[in-house]
Design a protein around this motif. Structure first.
Motif, PDB file in Angstrom:
ATOM      1  N   GLU A 369       0.686  -1.803  -0.208  1.00  0.00           N
ATOM      2  CA  GLU A 369      -0.228   0.217  -0.066  1.00  0.00           C
ATOM      3  C   GLU A 369       0.498   1.369   0.315  1.00  0.00           C
ATOM      4  O   GLU A 369       0.671   2.863  -0.095  1.00  0.00           O
ATOM      5  N   ASP A 370       1.745   1.099   0.481  1.00  0.00           N
ATOM      6  CA  ASP A 370       3.194   2.174   0.315  1.00  0.00           C
ATOM      7  C   ASP A 370       3.463   2.600  -1.010  1.00  0.00           C
ATOM      8  O   ASP A 370       3.766   3.734  -1.090  1.00  0.00           O
ATOM      9  N   LEU A 371       3.453   1.554  -2.244  1.00  0.00           N
ATOM     10  CA  LEU A 371       3.300   1.930  -3.467  1.00  0.00           C
ATOM     11  C   LEU A 371       2.492   2.621  -4.635  1.00  0.00           C
ATOM     12  O   LEU A 371       1.830   2.828  -3.976  1.00  0.00           O
ATOM     13  N   LEU A 372       3.589   3.187  -5.085  1.00  0.00           N
ATOM     14  CA  LEU A 372       2.739   3.626  -6.219  1.00  0.00           C
ATOM     15  C   LEU A 372       3.282   3.103  -7.635  1.00  0.00           C
ATOM     16  O   LEU A 372       4.456   3.682  -8.049  1.00  0.00           O
ATOM     17  N   VAL A 409      -1.478  -2.336  -5.238  1.00  0.00           N
ATOM     18  CA  VAL A 409      -1.024  -1.217  -5.859  1.00  0.00           C
ATOM     19  C   VAL A 409      -1.424  -0.207  -6.507  1.00  0.00           C
ATOM     20  O   VAL A 409      -2.117  -0.123  -7.551  1.00  0.00           O
ATOM     21  N   ALA A 410      -1.002   1.008  -5.639  1.00  0.00           N
ATOM     22  CA  ALA A 410      -2.046   2.099  -6.260  1.00  0.00           C
ATOM     23  C   ALA A 410      -1.164   2.281  -7.830  1.00  0.00           C
ATOM     24  O   ALA A 410       0.312   2.226  -7.684  1.00  0.00           O
ATOM     25  N   TYR A 411      -1.694   2.876  -9.066  1.00  0.00           N
ATOM     26  CA  TYR A 411      -1.210   2.742 -10.028  1.00  0.00           C
ATOM     27  C   TYR A 411      -1.858   3.730 -10.707  1.00  0.00           C
ATOM     28  O   TYR A 411      -3.112   4.054 -10.505  1.00  0.00           O
ATOM     29  N   THR A 412      -1.226   4.643 -11.768  1.00  0.00           N
ATOM     30  CA  THR A 412      -1.768   6.095 -13.197  1.00  0.00           C
ATOM     31  C   THR A 412      -1.023   6.000 -13.434  1.00  0.00           C
ATOM     32  O   THR A 412      -0.104   5.360 -14.210  1.00  0.00           O
ATOM     33  N   GLY A 413      -1.863   6.796 -14.980  1.00  0.00           N
ATOM     34  CA  GLY A 413      -1.051   6.877 -16.330  1.00  0.00           C
ATOM     35  C   GLY A 413      -0.033   8.161 -16.345  1.00  0.00           C
ATOM     36  O   GLY A 413      -1.131   9.129 -15.456  1.00  0.00           O
ATOM     37  N   TYR A 414       0.514   8.099 -16.601  1.00  0.00           N
ATOM     38  CA  TYR A 414       1.063  10.189 -17.106  1.00  0.00           C
ATOM     39  C   TYR A 414       1.178  10.293 -18.610  1.00  0.00           C
ATOM     40  O   TYR A 414       2.042  11.421 -19.294  1.00  0.00           O
ATOM     41  N   GLY A 415       0.407   9.273 -19.347  1.00  0.00           N
ATOM     42  CA  GLY A 415       0.939   9.452 -20.520  1.00  0.00           C
ATOM     43  C   GLY A 415       1.993   9.642 -21.506  1.00  0.00           C
ATOM     44  O   GLY A 415       3.043   8.567 -21.683  1.00  0.00           O
ATOM     45  N   ILE A 435       7.455   4.795  -3.691  1.00  0.00           N
ATOM     46  CA  ILE A 435       7.303   4.689  -2.335  1.00  0.00           C
ATOM     47  C   ILE A 435       6.675   5.744  -1.749  1.00  0.00           C
ATOM     48  O   ILE A 435       7.247   6.445  -1.926  1.00  0.00           O
ATOM     49  N   LYS A 436       6.105   6.087  -0.355  1.00  0.00           N
ATOM     50  CA  LYS A 436       5.486   6.838  -0.105  1.00  0.00           C
ATOM     51  C   LYS A 436       6.675   7.294   0.874  1.00  0.00           C
ATOM     52  O   LYS A 436       7.961   6.203   1.352  1.00  0.00           O
ATOM     53  N   ASP A 437       6.948   8.630   1.190  1.00  0.00           N
ATOM     54  CA  ASP A 437       7.584   9.277   2.226  1.00  0.00           C
ATOM     55  C   ASP A 437       6.754   8.900   3.954  1.00  0.00           C
ATOM     56  O   ASP A 437       5.903   8.547   4.021  1.00  0.00           O
ATOM     57  N   ARG A 438       8.161   8.081   4.113  1.00  0.00           N
ATOM     58  CA  ARG A 438       8.202   8.088   6.111  1.00  0.00           C
ATOM     59  C   ARG A 438       7.039   8.830   6.941  1.00  0.00           C
ATOM     60  O   ARG A 438       7.587   9.748   6.461  1.00  0.00           O
TER      61      ARG A 438
END
Length: 438
Positions: A369-372, A409-415, A435-438
């Motif tokens: 869950e910390d990943l993008l 895992v969260a995901y998105t696209g940036y074209g 990865i999210k900052d702590r």
């Protein structure tokens, strides 16, 4: 009595040659090929592996031939001996195909013609035969006093073709340019020829040719007019230039740009084996090289390890505000997921990187869950199409991570924004991991 047919003598000579080249000679394992891999990295990996097995520290001795050494150690009362011969990537393929080498060290991918030659014995493009052991940046080197700081790939091609002969043509000093290049047997040369010269630029005959990366770099560092190329581990006292490709910003090779393969002249370093015909000692050495301890030695040798680390990138003015906001609470992992050319399937390196990301999260006490995941596409005719392709790439990696035990895992696209290469460059189609900052 009739004479044996000519074919009989030919067959005898072939069998005799095969016996002479057989690995059942003086060494338990032979590694042949790239000077880039064999000069320092392969001996360090062999020593590290033997040290895990052995009762004492491994020893090294020369063979009497330049760019060759023998590493040995005692393991369970048995002496293990490994020959590392670093005469160029092409020589490694020939010795692997002949049966003499258990491992082919290469600083370029296997050529289709080479893979075809041994296809009946093994598929050198398959996961069990092709092993990416490190990432390297092809370094463009000049004398430390040279005021030039960056060049485009096209300009480098013009220089090495002899179309640009004086540094003053590029805003530098009025000094003739001297060319330093690797020799024809080198995978470093093959990479430079492919990525820089292509079919457009022939190498100028005045270029001095070298078997050794280190010697080339040392000579460039002593020549105020010199320019050359080498593996990243051989920069030594030369000055390193930033390189640009197309409209993408110029990048210097460093931990993030090379590990992610965003740097235009990044390349993979390989060890190839013959699939299920691989000798046990060779297979065990490969597993060590690909593991955490082996990759730590990769970093120690001066190349770029594939063990992921988190980095806060330094954004330049070309990075859009929307991307800055998207990633402002994240750090980037030094790994990109890439796909086999012309396929939606992850390539061999990406298959292993799935587990590297998983192990990184476990070691850091983090979760999926910390990943993008952020997908990118090469330039498309329509922005909506580029957005769809980039999202589908990220979704493909998300599914693969889920199968590896990292769900949701969260995901998105940036074209097709933020390219790292020119239009049509395969490196633009990538999935970055944040990865999210702590």
């Amino acid at each position: 009595m009739a004479k044996p047919p000519r074919k009989f003598f030919t067959l005898c000579l072939f069998v005799l040659a095969a016996v002479m080249l057989s690995p059942a000679s003086a060494h338990e394992l032979e590694i042949h090929g790239s000077n880039t891999v064999g000069a320092t990295l392969a001996p360090m990996l062999v020593s590290g592996y033997l040290q895990q097995l052995g009762d004492d520290n491994p020893s090294s001795r020369p063979t009497g031939e330049e760019n060759e050494q023998i590493l040995s150690a005692n393991a369970g009362g048995r002496n293990l001996s490994v020959l590392v011969a670093a005469h160029g990537s092409s020589t490694g393929f020939r010795t692997l195909a002949s049966g003499r080498a258990g491992i082919w060290a290469s600083s370029r991918p296997v050529k289709p013609s080479e893979a075809d030659q041994v296809r009946a014995q093994a598929d050198l493009t398959a996961l069990e035969s092709e092993h990416v052991i490190a990432i390297d940046g092809l370094a463009i080197l000049v004398h430390p006093s040279n005021p030039i700081n960056q060049l485009s790939i096209d300009t480098i091609g013009q220089i090495f073709a002899g179309e640009i002969r004086n540094w003053s043509e590029l805003g530098g000093s009025n000094r003739a340019i001297t060319l330093y290049a690797r020799d024809d047997r080198s995978g470093t040369w093959d990479t430079f020829k492919s990525l820089v010269l292509g079919k457009k630029y022939p190498l100028d005959p005045s270029a001095m040719r070298y078997e050794s990366n280190d010697q080339l770099s040392d000579d460039v560092s002593r020549d105020p007019g010199g320019i050359g190329f080498s593996g990243l581990a051989s920069v030594r006292n030369s000055k390193l230039l930033a390189v640009s490709d197309g409209n993408a910003p110029a990048l210097k090779p460093n931990q993030l740009t090379v590990a992610s393969e965003d740097y235009p002249l990044s390349r993979r370093l390989f060890m190839y084996t013959m699939g299920d015909r691989t000798p046990e000692l060779a297979a065990q050495l490969i597993e060590f090289a690909l593991g955490t301890n082996g990759q730590a030695l990769v970093a120690e040798s001066g190349f770029i390890s594939q063990n992921p680390i988190a980095v806060k990138p330094d954004f330049d003015a070309s990075v859009p505000l929307t991307f800055r906001r998207l990633t402002e609470n994240y750090q980037r992992l030094t790994v990109n997921f890439r796909f086999a050319e012309g396929h939606t399937k992850l390539d061999n390196k990406a298959q292993r990187d799935l587990m590297r990301v998983k192990h990184y999260l476990e070691a850091q006490g983090r979760s999926a869950e910390d990943l993008l995941l952020i997908g990118f596409a090469d330039t498309q005719s329509h922005e909506l199409r580029a957005q769809m392709i980039s999202e589908l790439r990220a979704l493909s990696v998300r599914k693969a991570l889920n199968e590896a035990g990292l769900p949701r895992v969260a995901y998105t696209g940036y074209g097709h924004y933020m390219p790292v290469g020119g239009t049509g460059n395969q490196r633009n189609g990538r999935v970055e991991v944040w990865i999210k900052d702590r």
